[in-house]
Design a protein around this motif. Structure first.
Motif, PDB file in Angstrom:
ATOM      1  N   ARG A   6      35.547  56.770  36.887  1.00 45.10           N
ATOM      2  CA  ARG A   6      36.299  55.517  36.959  1.00 45.10           C
ATOM      3  C   ARG A   6      36.533  54.944  35.564  1.00 45.10           C
ATOM      4  O   ARG A   6      37.591  54.418  35.280  1.00 45.10           O
ATOM      5  CB  ARG A   6      35.557  54.489  37.784  1.00 45.10           C
ATOM      6  N   VAL A  11      43.863  51.917  33.950  1.00 46.99           N
ATOM      7  CA  VAL A  11      43.791  50.676  34.716  1.00 46.99           C
ATOM      8  C   VAL A  11      45.107  50.498  35.476  1.00 46.99           C
ATOM      9  O   VAL A  11      46.184  50.618  34.914  1.00 46.99           O
ATOM     10  CB  VAL A  11      43.520  49.468  33.784  1.00 46.99           C
ATOM     11  N   ARG A  35      45.876  44.326  44.918  1.00 46.26           N
ATOM     12  CA  ARG A  35      44.697  44.272  44.059  1.00 46.26           C
ATOM     13  C   ARG A  35      44.489  42.838  43.584  1.00 46.26           C
ATOM     14  O   ARG A  35      45.410  42.210  43.088  1.00 46.26           O
ATOM     15  CB  ARG A  35      44.875  45.176  42.849  1.00 46.26           C
ATOM     16  N   SER A  39      42.299  47.554  38.189  1.00 50.20           N
ATOM     17  CA  SER A  39      41.246  48.475  38.577  1.00 50.20           C
ATOM     18  C   SER A  39      41.539  49.890  38.107  1.00 50.20           C
ATOM     19  O   SER A  39      42.686  50.257  37.901  1.00 50.20           O
ATOM     20  CB  SER A  39      41.124  48.467  40.105  1.00 50.20           C
ATOM     21  N   THR A  40      40.489  50.667  37.974  1.00 49.59           N
ATOM     22  CA  THR A  40      40.649  52.082  37.639  1.00 49.59           C
ATOM     23  C   THR A  40      40.647  52.947  38.893  1.00 49.59           C
ATOM     24  O   THR A  40      40.786  54.157  38.806  1.00 49.59           O
ATOM     25  CB  THR A  40      39.514  52.552  36.702  1.00 49.59           C
ATOM     26  N   CYS A  46      42.722  54.519  46.945  1.00 48.97           N
ATOM     27  CA  CYS A  46      42.889  53.348  47.804  1.00 48.97           C
ATOM     28  C   CYS A  46      43.572  53.746  49.111  1.00 48.97           C
ATOM     29  O   CYS A  46      43.192  53.286  50.186  1.00 48.97           O
ATOM     30  CB  CYS A  46      43.700  52.273  47.090  1.00 48.97           C
ATOM     31  N   LEU A 120      42.006  45.418  47.329  1.00 51.32           N
ATOM     32  CA  LEU A 120      40.901  45.735  46.436  1.00 51.32           C
ATOM     33  C   LEU A 120      40.432  44.422  45.829  1.00 51.32           C
ATOM     34  O   LEU A 120      41.100  43.834  44.988  1.00 51.32           O
ATOM     35  CB  LEU A 120      41.349  46.725  45.361  1.00 51.32           C
ATOM     36  N   PRO A 123      35.629  45.792  41.914  1.00 51.87           N
ATOM     37  CA  PRO A 123      35.503  47.213  41.595  1.00 51.87           C
ATOM     38  C   PRO A 123      34.760  47.997  42.672  1.00 51.87           C
ATOM     39  O   PRO A 123      34.946  49.200  42.793  1.00 51.87           O
ATOM     40  CB  PRO A 123      34.731  47.220  40.278  1.00 51.87           C
ATOM     41  N   TYR A 126      36.357  46.731  48.928  1.00 51.25           N
ATOM     42  CA  TYR A 126      37.708  47.018  49.402  1.00 51.25           C
ATOM     43  C   TYR A 126      37.824  46.523  50.838  1.00 51.25           C
ATOM     44  O   TYR A 126      37.028  46.910  51.692  1.00 51.25           O
ATOM     45  CB  TYR A 126      37.928  48.527  49.328  1.00 51.25           C
TER      46      TYR A 126
END
Length: 160
Positions: A6, A11, A35, A39-40, A46, A120, A123, A126
């Motif tokens: 990650r 990003v 999101r 996020s990475t 996702c 999301l 990190p 979810y």
């Protein structure tokens, strides 16, 4: 996905929209992932997690309807969530069918996903809302996945 992978990933900031075929025989259904934070976690991951949440929600509804054994969910859901589903099932089947809560279609027709919305939140958190139908009736399931001990696991699953 491991934490080191990650950290080296790019990003991602914007929402993701697409379609997914949850089962070979079903038509593709819309999926939207938003999101709250950059996020990475990739759109693909996702997407896969949203599909997993959708499958869990559909299986959970089949457990509530007593069409599946609850052990099917033991790998994906925490034990306390399975207990809540079994309590819901007990109450559902105990209700008076003359009042319309337990309909014939609820017990006989398949669960058909209609749409999936993922968010999301952080990190490692979810949230997914899944709309599905059984006959003419629509239902929503809220699913929360947490990343813990190297894997995503369902920590909340509510159906209504």
């Amino acid at each position: 996905m491991e934490a080191s992978a990650r950290e080296s990933s790019p990003v991602i900031r914007g929402p993701y929209e697409g379609k997914v075929r949850v089962a070979q025989t079903m038509r593709p259904i819309p999926i939207r992932i938003a999101r709250c934070i950059p996020s990475t976690i990739s759109n693909e991951e996702c997407h896969q997690l949203a599909v997993l949440a959708c499958r869990n929600a559909c299986l959970a509804m089949d457990v509530v309807r007593r069409r599946l054994d609850s052990r099917v969910l033991s790998h994906y859901l925490k034990p306390e969530l399975i207990e809540r589903l079994l309590t819901f099932s007990y109450l559902l089947h105990r209700s008076d069918p003359r009042k319309g809560f337990v309909k014939h279609e609820l017990g006989q027709l398949p669960v058909v996903p209609q749409q999936i919305h993922g968010l999301l939140v952080g990190p490692d958190i979810y949230e997914v809302s899944v709309c599905f139908s059984i006959g003419d009736s629509k239902y929503w399931a809220n699913v929360v996945l947490h990343f813990e001990r190297g894997r995503w696991r369902c920590s909340l699953l509510d159906i209504g």
